[in-house]
Design a protein around this motif. Structure first.
Motif, mmCIF file in Angstrom:
data_model
loop_
_atom_site.group_PDB
_atom_site.id
_atom_site.type_symbol
_atom_site.label_atom_id
_atom_site.label_comp_id
_atom_site.label_asym_id
_atom_site.label_seq_id
_atom_site.Cartn_x
_atom_site.Cartn_y
_atom_site.Cartn_z
ATOM 1 N N ARG A 1 -6.284 8.941 -8.473
ATOM 2 C CA ARG A 1 -5.027 8.184 -8.393
ATOM 3 C C ARG A 1 -4.914 7.182 -9.547
ATOM 4 N NH1 ARG A 1 -8.144 6.113 -4.171
ATOM 5 N NH2 ARG A 1 -8.596 3.863 -4.270
ATOM 6 N N PRO B 1 0.836 -1.209 0.000
ATOM 7 C CA PRO B 1 0.000 0.000 0.000
ATOM 8 C C PRO B 1 0.866 1.252 0.000
ATOM 9 C CG PRO B 1 -0.894 -1.619 1.509
ATOM 10 C CD PRO B 1 0.430 -2.153 1.047
ATOM 11 N N GLY B 2 0.453 2.250 -0.784
ATOM 12 C CA GLY B 2 1.206 3.483 -0.879
ATOM 13 C C GLY B 2 2.169 3.506 -2.045
ATOM 14 N N GLU C 1 -4.127 2.018 -2.609
ATOM 15 C CA GLU C 1 -4.945 1.923 -1.407
ATOM 16 C C GLU C 1 -5.310 0.452 -1.197
ATOM 17 O OE1 GLU C 1 -5.750 4.324 0.650
ATOM 18 O OE2 GLU C 1 -4.942 6.012 -0.506
ATOM 19 N N PRO C 2 -5.663 0.065 0.027
ATOM 20 C CA PRO C 2 -5.989 -1.359 0.274
ATOM 21 C C PRO C 2 -7.056 -1.899 -0.663
ATOM 22 C CG PRO C 2 -5.769 -0.185 2.346
ATOM 23 C CD PRO C 2 -5.680 0.861 1.266
ATOM 24 N N GLU C 3 -8.014 -1.071 -1.058
ATOM 25 C CA GLU C 3 -9.104 -1.529 -1.925
ATOM 26 C C GLU C 3 -8.693 -1.658 -3.390
ATOM 27 O OE1 GLU C 3 -9.053 1.246 -0.129
ATOM 28 O OE2 GLU C 3 -9.915 2.970 -1.209
ATOM 29 N N ASP C 4 -7.465 -1.289 -3.727
ATOM 30 C CA ASP C 4 -7.014 -1.352 -5.123
ATOM 31 C C ASP C 4 -6.430 -2.708 -5.489
ATOM 32 O OD1 ASP C 4 -5.682 2.035 -4.956
ATOM 33 O OD2 ASP C 4 -7.727 1.315 -5.292
ATOM 34 N N ARG D 1 -0.818 5.822 -5.935
ATOM 35 C CA ARG D 1 -0.550 5.363 -4.562
ATOM 36 C C ARG D 1 -1.597 4.313 -4.232
ATOM 37 N NH1 ARG D 1 -0.819 10.459 -4.764
ATOM 38 N NH2 ARG D 1 -2.911 10.428 -3.860
#
Lengths: 108, 119
Positions: A62, A15-16, A80-83, A78
């Motif tokens: 993003r 993440p990130g 995200e957890p949902e990506d 960046r």
């Protein structure tokens, strides 16, 4: 038919981090008629990008798309957890409509 | 916003016919949209099967054209898929989807329905 080759098959990131997904077409995709979809387990695909670079309604900034000839790129700036999901490209400029084989973005 | 809902048998015998229906709500099937079927074998990628316009015009994937028929029922605001002579290779989640023009992306998808071909 237009063959779409996606790479890599799997992308392991945290993440990130930034994700860069590639989709190469076997021939010209007219007028950049290229879309990107996100698919999570047990769900239908969700439209992210169309026209190679236009974000669909409600898609965070993003996510971005770009094109260079027959090479298309989806970038997630960046993660995200949902990506974390599978991403497919699809061309809609020539029949038959075709999809790439998908890139899985997994948590490292 | 258009909503799509697939329905049909979840199990079909080999050599039989797979039949699915997609009910359209929140919009008219007689609009300028094209109405498609897309399938996804378990653990694999997406394959476009074909599409229909409300007038009855159709386009099919050549890989399946000899076995596939897509039809539209304007009175019920729905469209249907038939695949003949099915084998285990036809086992997949079948999605209906729609796009707003001839050369357009898929804007809306149904939730998908799993069809298993097995005796």
């Amino acid at each position: 038919e237009i063959v779409l080759t996606q790479s890599p098959g799997t992308l392991s990131l945290s993440p990130g981090e930034r994700a860069t997904l590639s989709c190469r077409a076997s021939q010209s995709v007219g007028s950049s008629y290229l879309a990107w979809y996100q698919q999570k387990p047990g769900q239908a695909p969700r439209l992210l990008i169309y026209g190679a670079s236009s974000r669909a309604t409600g898609i965070p900034d993003r996510f971005s798309g770009s094109a260079s000839g027959t090479d298309f790129t989806l970038t997630i700036s960046r993660l995200e957890p949902e990506d974390f999901a599978v991403y497919y490209c699809q061309q809609y400029g020539t029949l038959p409509l075709t999809f790439g084989g998908g890139t899985k973005v997994e948590i490292k | 916003q258009v909503q799509l809902q697939e329905s049909g048998p979840g199990l079909v015998k080999p050599s039989g016919t797979l039949s699915l229906t997609c009910a359209v709500s929140g919009g008219s099937i007689s609009s300028t949209n094209w109405w498609s079927w897309v399938r996804q074998p378990p653990g694999k990628g997406l394959e476009w099967i074909g599409e229909i316009y409300y007038s009855g015009s159709t386009n099919y994937n050549p890989s399946l054209k000899s076995r596939v028929t897509i039809s539209v029922d304007k009175s019920k605001n729905q469209f249907s898929l038939k695949v003949n002579s099915v084998t285990a290779a036809d086992t997949a989640v079948y999605y209906c989807a729609t796009k707003s023009g001839t050369w357009s992306k898929f804007d809306y998808w149904g939730q998908g329905t799993l069809v298993t071909v097995s005796s």
